[in-house]
Design an enzyme around this catalytic site. Sequence first.
Site, short mmCIF file in Angstrom:
data_model
loop_
_atom_site.label_atom_id
_atom_site.label_comp_id
_atom_site.label_asym_id
_atom_site.label_seq_id
_atom_site.Cartn_x
_atom_site.Cartn_y
_atom_site.Cartn_z
N GLU A 94 66.93 48.61 91.60
CA GLU A 94 65.59 48.31 92.18
C GLU A 94 64.42 48.71 91.38
O GLU A 94 63.23 48.23 91.75
CB GLU A 94 65.41 48.90 93.58
CG GLU A 94 66.73 48.50 94.46
CD GLU A 94 67.16 49.42 95.62
OE1 GLU A 94 67.88 49.11 96.59
OE2 GLU A 94 66.72 50.70 95.55
N MET A 113 68.94 53.67 104.66
CA MET A 113 69.26 55.11 104.47
C MET A 113 68.27 56.21 104.27
O MET A 113 68.65 57.32 103.92
CB MET A 113 70.46 55.19 103.84
CG MET A 113 71.82 54.50 104.42
SD MET A 113 73.20 54.51 103.43
CE MET A 113 73.55 56.23 103.57
N GLU A 114 67.24 55.68 103.88
CA GLU A 114 66.06 56.60 103.32
C GLU A 114 64.58 56.43 104.00
O GLU A 114 63.82 57.74 104.21
CB GLU A 114 65.80 56.09 101.94
CG GLU A 114 67.05 56.46 101.16
CD GLU A 114 68.19 55.49 100.97
OE1 GLU A 114 69.28 55.39 100.66
OE2 GLU A 114 67.64 54.08 101.21
N ASP A 140 72.31 41.57 103.97
CA ASP A 140 73.33 41.16 104.87
C ASP A 140 72.98 41.56 106.18
O ASP A 140 71.79 41.80 106.86
CB ASP A 140 74.61 42.08 104.48
CG ASP A 140 74.19 43.90 104.50
OD1 ASP A 140 73.93 44.09 105.71
OD2 ASP A 140 74.02 44.58 103.31
#
Length: 253
Positions: A12, A194-195, A218
């Site tokens: 990323e 998750m962050e 997804d």
Amino acid sequence: MTLGIVAALHEEIADLLAEMAPGAHVEHIGMRDYHVGKLHGHDCVIVLARVGKVAAAATTTALIHRFHVDEIVFTGVAGGLAHGLSVGDVVVADTLIQHDMDASPIFPRFEIPLLRRATFDAEASLRDALAQAARDWLADEMAAQVSPELRAEWQMTAPRVHVGQIASGDRFVSSAQEVSRLRDALPQTLAVEMEGAAVAQVCHEYGIPFAVMRTLSDAADDTAHVDFARFLRDVASHYSHGILRRFLTARHT
């Protein structure tokens, strides 16, 4: 003004690191490499936080204390939670919440103890600039960066930008049953990762403007693990690089 750019996965930020102007240097703190330099005319610190809320919070705190960043942008991938979202869409957070925070019955579910709030607001001008950069990149560059074959494979017919709530938690949501539970509990939430909410909480506590952008890989259901690494490499990496380049260039003009 110094901007902190944070991601959980190397793909990323890899292209952004490659573009940093000569003279950039690396400071190694707490098992992380902080890349300090110029990027498209901006003073930037780019760092790989790794996965999870603790990792994101520790990285954000170091950016604030050690590097004195003035604002922070987090980029990465997420699973779509709301109905009507598609792979390849972009979600830019207006608010963030920790879906696994539950100190009830002492405190209301989702509320951060002692802060008396469950959600944290992204800074409006950063949010809007990031969303516009995403719209421009999708309209002008995405088709040249992501091949027709890949777009067809992932059914990326007309990717869109959404602005709304993102939920974060320390587990990879990968079942239809868990998606259903989260939709019931947080019906306004667009995406799950998750962050981001950990970054948001730290920035709130220190008064640092922030924004969070996520590419949907997804639907966060039973197919969430399928070819994730390939999507990250062949699709999401182009999104992060192209959109943030647009974002930085627009702010520099």
